[in-house]
Design an enzyme around this catalytic site. Structure first.
Site, PDB file in Angstrom:
ATOM      1  N   TYR D  49       0.863  -1.183   0.000  1.00  0.00           N
ATOM      2  CA  TYR D  49       0.000   0.000   0.000  1.00  0.00           C
ATOM      3  C   TYR D  49       0.899   1.233   0.000  1.00  0.00           C
ATOM      4  O   TYR D  49       1.979   1.219   0.599  1.00  0.00           O
ATOM      5  CB  TYR D  49      -0.916   0.006   1.234  1.00  0.00           C
ATOM      6  N   GLU D  50       0.439   2.293  -0.641  1.00  0.00           N
ATOM      7  CA  GLU D  50       1.318   3.441  -0.848  1.00  0.00           C
ATOM      8  C   GLU D  50       1.705   4.153   0.440  1.00  0.00           C
ATOM      9  O   GLU D  50       2.624   4.963   0.447  1.00  0.00           O
ATOM     10  CB  GLU D  50       0.684   4.435  -1.836  1.00  0.00           C
ATOM     11  N   SER D  51       1.051   3.814   1.541  1.00  0.00           N
ATOM     12  CA  SER D  51       1.427   4.380   2.836  1.00  0.00           C
ATOM     13  C   SER D  51       2.795   3.894   3.298  1.00  0.00           C
ATOM     14  O   SER D  51       3.297   4.365   4.319  1.00  0.00           O
ATOM     15  CB  SER D  51       0.379   4.023   3.882  1.00  0.00           C
TER      16      SER D  51
END
Lengths: 283, 255, 283, 255
Positions: D49-51
């Site tokens: 996930y881009e987090s």
């Protein structure tokens, strides 16, 4: 996906004559055991990249494995010169090595760019420095917003990166901690990644969530070699063998002494000797 | 208390460090001076080594730039790309503390080659972090034993920019940092003349003569209008330095 | 060097009308309490930078504090729109806000460049993307080695960066852990840095050596505000209040409901209410 | 076992994920599909996930891209600049799994505005990570409910490049990745024609007619020479999906 193999098999299978190789570790976790395996297998024509070549590259160069070395500081830290590097470059023994020289800021940024999939790195560097005049791989770009001239160097993209790390887990994820240097960048920038580790543990459940971990799928091969970074060190396992670094100077100063040392300590033994080398250092 | 030339050099170099400085520390003499400062008058100083260790407080002097002690006693340890990008290039360092193999009166540093680059008489280790330390830190302190071989009229290779070949190069290149401002040797202290950007002697160590200084310098030495005598190392400075050196030697011998 | 102050004093002293402000936190550790203090002090004409504006910017914009917002994804995650942002941009309530829009890759690289003291960031991005046609701050440079065209954006250099972190130690060093987002970069890129923390502890002796720590001398002011990131979360303290995010949609949908909510929950209270907001969430 | 259109869409999308894929996962439907794949036929899949969370294995679906669960179950969590630079731009992701507000037959994605950019009818959240996901991942899978509003002849704004306005843009821009290769909807599966780069229907969900597909598509739908019927969701797929959704709802309601 990381395969657990012997160091011998890892080097035999994944490092080829003529490869561009980065063995990294900024003082800490230098992959000495892997370097010795490369010497034992008599790999040739390697382009050796490393910010701080250190003893491991001195040994590789003196053993005739290297065609070229790309570096930013080529000394024996706190002691003096890399005498085999100098003998090769200055006197052509065992053959003349080519050099490509940068600053630390340039190489650190070039590894970063390699990991980031970019063709080049930009940074504010080499201002008034004459390396820019002798190295054609130091160029510049103009910021399209401020018109400032910034230095540019090509990204580093090794065929093989070799690092030593504290631990792998059974899944093949690798943990590097302490002085982490450019290991993550060097690994992510490379086509193939060989890792030697002090030990393999069940899992990383007790490891900090933001620790430097290379997932198994970024790694090609893992070999367990306790003590594998001696005389460099592995934080949490054994300290740096500073006395060895000092003693190296006399060994490397003399071609015969060097050759004898390589024979006795590299060619005639295997990676298992590294565990012994650090026994007395362990706390 | 008597002292050696190296001791007074180290002590005087340490005095240049201020309590609120953030120092980028080179290995060897700079490291000794910065840690002596930290252990005496500048307990709040932040020491940064290019290995990524920030706010480190080693109990013994590191042999290498990345000894374990530096990491174990640091506030935090970051990657080397982060060190050079966020911390050095980011402009967060007030003082870069460097040594040199060759130095000229404009503070240009050579750590690359003696002789020609392609066919050197002596191939030195190279620039390492210094080329960007020299231009990114607020100012540069240099510490180096004086000798005709090291203190030359013109360096063979400008590894790291001081004030350039004429003293005007930093301005011409748009560099905002001060560059070399202080040079501490075993004989004297030199500071950079604000106009000419050349080193001028501002303080002479006790017992040292102007002749000695000139005999060990490859350029014609100039002096400030008022030259003071360097204060002798105090008992405290010397005892802290000697303790530090003794601990260091014992540790590096592997005892 | 970090000063320990009240949140009220920190915002009053270090954030000025017209400032360029980054309040960062990628879903995690969003500085909501600090945002509310900015609303209470009725700061004006702020340029608000943030990759994911989230509710805190919705509230600041709806309260009339912002002149411009620079962002890459302006929604209520998993729920829908930021209705106050839209009402300001589409209908001019309370006034029309300017926008400057990027992609995440662009903003992440721009923060990185800001921390690195560079004037611009380069990356392989915006290929075929029409944002490059409507945002003049998206330009390009040519790699001086491969001639590849790369995207370039200006570095982000806020006047003030505000973040929420788990802990400070008594010396003023700050620890961020878990999803660390762009907090380190945003802090190092800024002229002034305000940090709210869950708690102050004696020391960080038990913290991992490579954890994300901002040394005290990189920070301007620290205020202790337990619960200060609610309805976002602080790993190790309390989870994200997902229900609040869902409920916000109805509050923000209506100008009167929004105004009433701000009055009751921001204007008429102080930062001490945040501790209460997370009580029921704590494990 | 009966199922809803959303359920078959999610199940079929999950089947596109392979065990050795490294997926960059968008929130919402892509996240549901990827986690369903991980909990059924692709336990070895790496979800990112881009987090900054790499190799995450959430027990419930995250509401946001950065829920704590994602970090707590990840192999490692890196900074957002590192995520976009080393992991996405570095070319390490095999599949980007995205949704859209508007989509055209070339797989171009609009998540920016409906209407004109400067005076939009609807201001959407924007591109987020998608513009670079679309060009940096090995290939792109799209999952989206079919409707005339969403499946348009021409997107109002190309937020993230599919195959461009003519199908030739990726090649012209020197982009080496495949771009959108698969589109899974609640009615059918479309794949990208290797020559025209337009979506063509390759599989129709049970009970769905070609008329229904056309009625919910803003472009003239074309079909592969052989169109199969989508296999119905298995009992296992449905029960794992329903359990996941139930756990998720319970958690996000704050229970």
């Amino acid at each position: 996906m990381a395969k657990f193999v012997s160091l011998k098999d890892a080097i035999a299978e994944y490092l080829h004559d003529g490869d561009v190789v980065a063995m990294e570790g900024f003082t800490h976790l230098i992959p000495h055991a892997a370097g010795h395996e490369v010497i034992r297998q008599q790999k040739k024509d390697l382009t050796l990249i490393r910010m701080t070549p250190d003893l491991v590259y001195d040994q590789l160069i003196g053993s005739g494995c290297a065609k070229k070395v790309v570096f930013s500081w080529g000394g024996n830290p706190g002691v003096g010169s890399l005498r085999r590097l100098r003998d090769s470059y200055e006197n052509g023994w065992p053959h003349k090595i080519e050099i490509e020289e940068h600053s630390h800021a340039a190489m650190a940024s070039a590894y970063e760019a390699g990991a980031a999939g970019l063709p080049c790195a930009i940074f504010r560097g080499y201002l008034g420095a004459e390396l820019a005049e002798v190295n054609p791989n130091i160029r510049s770009i103009k910021c399209p917003f401020t018109s400032e001239q910034l230095a540019a160097v090509p990204a580093i993209r090794p065929d093989v990166t070799i690092i030593h790390a504290q631990k792998a887990n059974k899944n093949g994820d690798v943990l590097v901690e302490g002085i982490i240097g450019v290991q993550k960048e060097a690994a992510l920038a490379a086509k193939r990644v060989i890792v030697t580790v002090e030990e393999v543990v069940d899992n990383f459940d007790d490891v900090h969530t933001n620790a430097c971990i290379l997932p198994a799928w970024t790694i090609t091969a893992i070999a367990t070699v306790p003590g594998g970074s001696h005389p460099s060190y592995a934080l949490g396992y054994y300290p740096r063998d500073n006395a060895f670094y000092k003693n190296w100077d006399a060994i490397a100063a003399d071609r015969d002494a060097f050759t004898a040392w390589i024979k006795a300590n590299v060619l005639e033994v295997g990676p298992e000797v590294f565990a012994q080398k650090v026994k007395w250092l362990e706390k | 208390m008597s002292y050696t030339p190296t001791e007074i050099m180290t002590v005087v170099a340490s005095r240049a460090v201020r309590n609120d400085d953030v120092c980028f520390v080179g290995i060897g003499m700079p490291s000794a001076a910065c840690n002596l400062a930290r252990l005496t008058h500048a307990p709040g100083v932040t020491l940064i080594y290019e290995s990524g260790t920030i706010g480190t407080k080693p109990d013994v002097l590191p042999l290498s730039i990345g000894d374990g002690e530096l990491c174990e006693t640091a506030v935090t340890t970051v990657s080397v790309p982060e060190m050079f990008r966020y911390w050095l290039q980011g402009g967060r360092i007030s003082v870069g503390f460097l040594g040199a193999a060759q130095l000229d009166k404009f503070g240009n540093i050579n750590t690359t080659v003696v002789g020609d680059y392609d066919n050197p008489k002596v191939r030195l280790p190279g620039g390492g972090g210094a080329p960007e330390i020299a231009t990114s830190c607020g100012e540069i302190f240099l510490v180096m034993k004086q000798s005709k071989r090291g203190f030359v009229e013109k360096v063979d290779f400008i590894t790291s920019l001081g004030h350039g070949k004429t003293g005007k190069e930093r301005e011409e290149l748009g560099i905002k940092t001060k560059g070399p401002s202080k040079l501490i040797t075993d004989l004297c202290v030199m500071e950079t003349d604000p106009d000419t950007k050349e080193f001028i002697v501002t303080s002479i160590h006790p017992g040292v003569t102007r002749e000695q200084i000139q005999d060990n310098t490859g350029w014609t030495v100039t002096y400030a209008s008022t030259v003071t005598q360097t204060s002798v190392p105090t008992e405290l400075e010397l005892s802290v330095l000697r303790d530090l050196n003794e601990r260091t030697e014992r540790t590096h011998a592997g005892e």
